[in-house]
Write a protein that holds these residues in place. Sequence first.
Motif, PDB file in Angstrom:
ATOM      1  N   LEU A 163       2.532   1.585  -3.500  1.00 23.28           N
ATOM      2  CA  LEU A 163       1.727   1.914  -4.673  1.00 23.28           C
ATOM      3  C   LEU A 163       1.072   3.277  -4.563  1.00 23.28           C
ATOM      4  O   LEU A 163       0.682   3.869  -5.572  1.00 23.28           O
ATOM      5  N   LYS A 164       1.023   3.833  -3.363  1.00 21.10           N
ATOM      6  CA  LYS A 164       0.512   5.206  -3.226  1.00 21.10           C
ATOM      7  C   LYS A 164       1.440   6.215  -3.892  1.00 21.10           C
ATOM      8  O   LYS A 164       0.971   7.177  -4.496  1.00 21.10           O
ATOM      9  N   SER A 165       2.725   6.057  -3.738  1.00 19.25           N
ATOM     10  CA  SER A 165       3.619   7.081  -4.302  1.00 19.25           C
ATOM     11  C   SER A 165       4.605   6.610  -5.352  1.00 19.25           C
ATOM     12  O   SER A 165       5.386   7.403  -5.847  1.00 19.25           O
ATOM     13  N   ARG A 166       4.552   5.308  -5.728  1.00 20.69           N
ATOM     14  CA  ARG A 166       5.483   4.831  -6.744  1.00 20.69           C
ATOM     15  C   ARG A 166       4.800   4.187  -7.953  1.00 20.69           C
ATOM     16  O   ARG A 166       5.476   3.777  -8.888  1.00 20.69           O
ATOM     17  N   ALA A 167       3.491   4.080  -7.919  1.00 18.92           N
ATOM     18  CA  ALA A 167       2.787   3.555  -9.095  1.00 18.92           C
ATOM     19  C   ALA A 167       2.149   4.749  -9.812  1.00 18.92           C
ATOM     20  O   ALA A 167       1.555   5.623  -9.161  1.00 18.92           O
ATOM     21  N   PHE A 190      -0.309   6.529 -10.963  1.00 17.56           N
ATOM     22  CA  PHE A 190      -1.735   6.865 -10.980  1.00 17.56           C
ATOM     23  C   PHE A 190      -1.879   8.304 -10.504  1.00 17.56           C
ATOM     24  O   PHE A 190      -1.114   8.758  -9.640  1.00 17.56           O
ATOM     25  N   MET A 220       0.828  -1.208   0.000  1.00 18.55           N
ATOM     26  CA  MET A 220       0.000   0.000   0.000  1.00 18.55           C
ATOM     27  C   MET A 220       0.858   1.252   0.000  1.00 18.55           C
ATOM     28  O   MET A 220       0.610   2.190  -0.759  1.00 18.55           O
TER      29      MET A 220
END
Lengths: 149, 81
Positions: A113-117, A119, A110
């Motif tokens: 993916l909040k700051s490295r994926a 989106f 979590m």
Amino acid sequence: MRVKVQEAPFDVADEMRGFGAPGTGAIVTFTGVVRNSDSGNLTAMEIEHYPGMTEAALAQIATRAQERWQLGDVLVIHRHGRLIPGEQIMMVATASRHRKAAFEAADFLMDYLKSRAPFWKKEITADGAEWVAARDEDEAALDRWSPEL
Amino acid sequence: MDVLYFAWVRERIGMPRERIETQAATVADLVDELRSREDRYAAAFADLSALRVALDQELGAFDAPLAGVREVAFFPPMTGG
């Protein structure tokens, strides 16, 4: 390991069927939901992503989790497109022999993916549209997992 | 090379991608080149600390060399989850 980037909704129970591996003793699932604003005026959340890089980044993050914890299985699903408050936006699931690894790995997934994926969220209200700004806390949360990047 | 823009960078520049022939040696050189083109680029690239860059779909740095790179993407800090 499975990574899915999709516009369509997902069903956690369907996704969990067959999840895990021989020896699995713990499965943790986390589901993110589109949260309404405090005043309840959010009409929709639009999620843009970078096709190609998104799938690669999620797979890389999931692989790092597998390298760090003994995981029997990992699943990451993240939606894009236009979602309304209350809709499920993403989920992660981890399977391990004991619960600690599954919880920690889900937390790690979590945070990353909040700051490295790639989106980007845009909030749509009756007053207009606004890109959601990244929060310093989200970036700081990654430090917990150092020496990861 | 292909240059891609996402989120508010895309909105400020007014398109999602374009093909650019450039001799720029680094990402920063490419940014300087783009800034000097038109106001909308200058506006999008006004504050590099508010931007991230990916080289061939891997996060990179503004001082990274562009030799051999086919795709460069500019976007704000990511807000997934």
